[in-house]
Scaffold this motif. Structure first.
Motif, PDB file in Angstrom:
ATOM      1  N   ALA A 119     -20.118  -3.925 -13.841  1.00 31.72           N
ATOM      2  CA  ALA A 119     -20.473  -2.657 -14.473  1.00 31.72           C
ATOM      3  C   ALA A 119     -21.090  -1.713 -13.442  1.00 31.72           C
ATOM      4  CB  ALA A 119     -21.452  -2.879 -15.618  1.00 31.72           C
ATOM      5  N   ARG A 120     -21.880  -2.263 -12.540  1.00 32.35           N
ATOM      6  CA  ARG A 120     -22.529  -1.453 -11.507  1.00 32.35           C
ATOM      7  C   ARG A 120     -21.728  -1.501 -10.223  1.00 32.35           C
ATOM      8  NH1 ARG A 120     -28.242  -3.046 -10.120  1.00 32.35           N
ATOM      9  NH2 ARG A 120     -27.097  -4.885  -9.529  1.00 32.35           N
ATOM     10  N   HIS A 121     -21.857  -0.467  -9.448  1.00 26.29           N
ATOM     11  CA  HIS A 121     -21.205  -0.405  -8.138  1.00 26.29           C
ATOM     12  C   HIS A 121     -21.903  -1.377  -7.188  1.00 26.29           C
ATOM     13  CE1 HIS A 121     -19.079   1.284  -4.746  1.00 26.29           C
ATOM     14  NE2 HIS A 121     -20.240   1.363  -4.117  1.00 26.29           N
ATOM     15  N   THR A 122     -21.132  -2.141  -6.439  1.00 26.09           N
ATOM     16  CA  THR A 122     -21.711  -3.031  -5.439  1.00 26.09           C
ATOM     17  C   THR A 122     -21.446  -2.446  -4.046  1.00 26.09           C
ATOM     18  OG1 THR A 122     -19.702  -4.373  -5.316  1.00 26.09           O
ATOM     19  CG2 THR A 122     -21.383  -5.081  -6.877  1.00 26.09           C
ATOM     20  N   ALA A 123     -22.239  -2.860  -3.078  1.00 28.71           N
ATOM     21  CA  ALA A 123     -22.151  -2.304  -1.733  1.00 28.71           C
ATOM     22  C   ALA A 123     -20.818  -2.602  -1.059  1.00 28.71           C
ATOM     23  CB  ALA A 123     -23.301  -2.836  -0.878  1.00 28.71           C
ATOM     24  N   ALA A 124     -20.246  -3.761  -1.349  1.00 33.72           N
ATOM     25  CA  ALA A 124     -18.977  -4.143  -0.716  1.00 33.72           C
ATOM     26  C   ALA A 124     -18.155  -4.972  -1.687  1.00 33.72           C
ATOM     27  CB  ALA A 124     -19.244  -4.932   0.555  1.00 33.72           C
ATOM     28  N   PHE A 125     -16.855  -4.830  -1.588  1.00 31.26           N
ATOM     29  CA  PHE A 125     -15.952  -5.578  -2.454  1.00 31.26           C
ATOM     30  C   PHE A 125     -15.160  -6.571  -1.614  1.00 31.26           C
ATOM     31  CE2 PHE A 125     -16.247  -1.301  -4.418  1.00 31.26           C
ATOM     32  CZ  PHE A 125     -16.911  -1.678  -5.571  1.00 31.26           C
ATOM     33  N   HIS A 126     -14.831  -7.706  -2.201  1.00 29.26           N
ATOM     34  CA  HIS A 126     -14.016  -8.682  -1.479  1.00 29.26           C
ATOM     35  C   HIS A 126     -12.532  -8.360  -1.639  1.00 29.26           C
ATOM     36  CE1 HIS A 126     -13.139 -10.535  -5.355  1.00 29.26           C
ATOM     37  NE2 HIS A 126     -14.423 -10.740  -5.569  1.00 29.26           N
ATOM     38  N   SER A 127     -11.708  -9.146  -1.002  1.00 26.89           N
ATOM     39  CA  SER A 127     -10.268  -8.857  -0.908  1.00 26.89           C
ATOM     40  C   SER A 127      -9.525  -8.908  -2.239  1.00 26.89           C
ATOM     41  CB  SER A 127      -9.619  -9.842   0.060  1.00 26.89           C
ATOM     42  OG  SER A 127      -9.644 -11.157  -0.486  1.00 26.89           O
ATOM     43  N   ARG A 128     -10.035  -9.572  -3.218  1.00 28.77           N
ATOM     44  CA  ARG A 128      -9.330  -9.749  -4.493  1.00 28.77           C
ATOM     45  C   ARG A 128      -9.805  -8.768  -5.573  1.00 28.77           C
ATOM     46  NH1 ARG A 128      -5.342 -11.541  -2.817  1.00 28.77           N
ATOM     47  NH2 ARG A 128      -4.718 -11.954  -4.929  1.00 28.77           N
ATOM     48  N   TYR A 129     -10.894  -8.078  -5.327  1.00 32.85           N
ATOM     49  CA  TYR A 129     -11.576  -7.283  -6.354  1.00 32.85           C
ATOM     50  C   TYR A 129     -10.711  -6.187  -6.965  1.00 32.85           C
ATOM     51  CZ  TYR A 129     -15.635  -5.211  -8.676  1.00 32.85           C
ATOM     52  OH  TYR A 129     -16.527  -4.755  -9.610  1.00 32.85           O
ATOM     53  N   SER A 188       0.437 -13.410  -5.346  1.00 29.55           N
ATOM     54  CA  SER A 188       1.709 -13.086  -4.684  1.00 29.55           C
ATOM     55  C   SER A 188       1.537 -12.098  -3.535  1.00 29.55           C
ATOM     56  CB  SER A 188       2.719 -12.528  -5.707  1.00 29.55           C
ATOM     57  OG  SER A 188       2.197 -11.349  -6.300  1.00 29.55           O
ATOM     58  N   ASP A 189       0.410 -11.406  -3.484  1.00 31.20           N
ATOM     59  CA  ASP A 189       0.177 -10.445  -2.400  1.00 31.20           C
ATOM     60  C   ASP A 189      -0.270 -11.125  -1.102  1.00 31.20           C
ATOM     61  OD1 ASP A 189      -2.170 -11.048  -3.936  1.00 31.20           O
ATOM     62  OD2 ASP A 189      -3.228  -9.535  -2.769  1.00 31.20           O
ATOM     63  N   LEU A 190      -0.567 -12.410  -1.162  1.00 35.39           N
ATOM     64  CA  LEU A 190      -0.972 -13.127   0.044  1.00 35.39           C
ATOM     65  C   LEU A 190       0.249 -13.449   0.890  1.00 35.39           C
ATOM     66  CD1 LEU A 190      -3.550 -15.622  -1.478  1.00 35.39           C
ATOM     67  CD2 LEU A 190      -4.020 -13.506  -0.257  1.00 35.39           C
ATOM     68  N   LYS A 191       0.029 -13.520   2.202  1.00 41.51           N
ATOM     69  CA  LYS A 191       1.111 -13.907   3.105  1.00 41.51           C
ATOM     70  C   LYS A 191       1.517 -15.349   2.790  1.00 41.51           C
ATOM     71  CE  LYS A 191      -1.489 -13.328   6.586  1.00 41.51           C
ATOM     72  NZ  LYS A 191      -2.144 -13.268   7.869  1.00 41.51           N
ATOM     73  N   PRO A 192       2.755 -15.707   3.044  1.00 41.20           N
ATOM     74  CA  PRO A 192       3.207 -17.083   2.787  1.00 41.20           C
ATOM     75  C   PRO A 192       2.342 -18.134   3.478  1.00 41.20           C
ATOM     76  CG  PRO A 192       5.059 -15.691   3.341  1.00 41.20           C
ATOM     77  CD  PRO A 192       3.831 -14.866   3.541  1.00 41.20           C
ATOM     78  N   ASP A 193       1.786 -17.805   4.640  1.00 39.91           N
ATOM     79  CA  ASP A 193       0.910 -18.742   5.350  1.00 39.91           C
ATOM     80  C   ASP A 193      -0.356 -19.057   4.571  1.00 39.91           C
ATOM     81  OD1 ASP A 193       1.971 -16.695   7.756  1.00 39.91           O
ATOM     82  OD2 ASP A 193       2.281 -18.835   8.080  1.00 39.91           O
ATOM     83  N   ASP A 194      -0.812 -18.082   3.746  1.00 36.67           N
ATOM     84  CA  ASP A 194      -2.052 -18.228   3.002  1.00 36.67           C
ATOM     85  C   ASP A 194      -1.882 -19.045   1.725  1.00 36.67           C
ATOM     86  OD1 ASP A 194      -3.229 -16.648   4.901  1.00 36.67           O
ATOM     87  OD2 ASP A 194      -3.099 -14.815   3.725  1.00 36.67           O
TER      88      ASP A 194
END
Length: 162
Positions: A121-131, A155-161
């Motif tokens: 609900a509140r803004h956070t200082a930083a977001f992670h890659s999936r947010y 599905s947005d991850l590289k095949p290696d991931d």
């Protein structure tokens, strides 16, 4: 492996490599706090072990793609020949510690996507890659419609991931 190959660098003298230069480079306050800085390495190693075990056991069970540790923990600056031994140790420490935090953050991001893909609900200082894939806070209709598809959508991850 997270140790990089040795890049070519040259040091001026063996005295430089042994931290015998610039004796004034380490100030009194740094000497006093250095043990505190290095002391937190032990809890970091414990967290590393705990999170890595969780990652190895639970991710395959949940169907979450594994996080490649070597993409996050990179230790290579200690090969720079112009660094003295203390600076090299500090570079190893920082490469490990900051990489560990990034590695754990990515693991946590994927777990959050699987179990609770809802924006705050509140803004956070930083977001992670999936947010950015998460459902807006308070949108119950979207949550019910998209929950299952989001928690398994990597599905947005590289095949290696995967």
């Amino acid at each position: 492996m997270f140790w990089a190959s040795k890049p070519k660098q040259t040091a001026k003298t063996s005295r430089d490599r042994l931290c015998l230069r610039r004796p004034d480079a380490i100030h009194g306050g740094q000497r006093l706090t250095a043990p505190l800085v290095w002391l937190i390495l032990f809890p970091a190693l414990l967290i590393d072990l705990s999170v890595s075990l969780f990652h190895a056991i639970c991710f395959p069970l949940y169907g979450i793609p594994r996080v490649r540790r070597s993409d996050y923990i990179v230790i290579d600056r200690h090969y720079l020949r112009y660094l003295n031994i203390i600076e090299r140790l500090n570079c190893i420490y920082c490469g490990y510690f900051n990489g560990l935090i990034a590695y754990i953050r990515e693991i946590a991001a994927r777990v959050e996507q699987h179990w609770c893909p809802i924006k705050h609900a509140r803004h956070t200082a930083a977001f992670h890659s999936r947010y950015s894939n998460f459902i807006d806070y308070g949108d119950a209709k979207q949550f019910r419609q998209r929950y299952e598809s989001i928690r398994g959508s990597f599905s947005d991850l590289k095949p290696d991931d995967k």
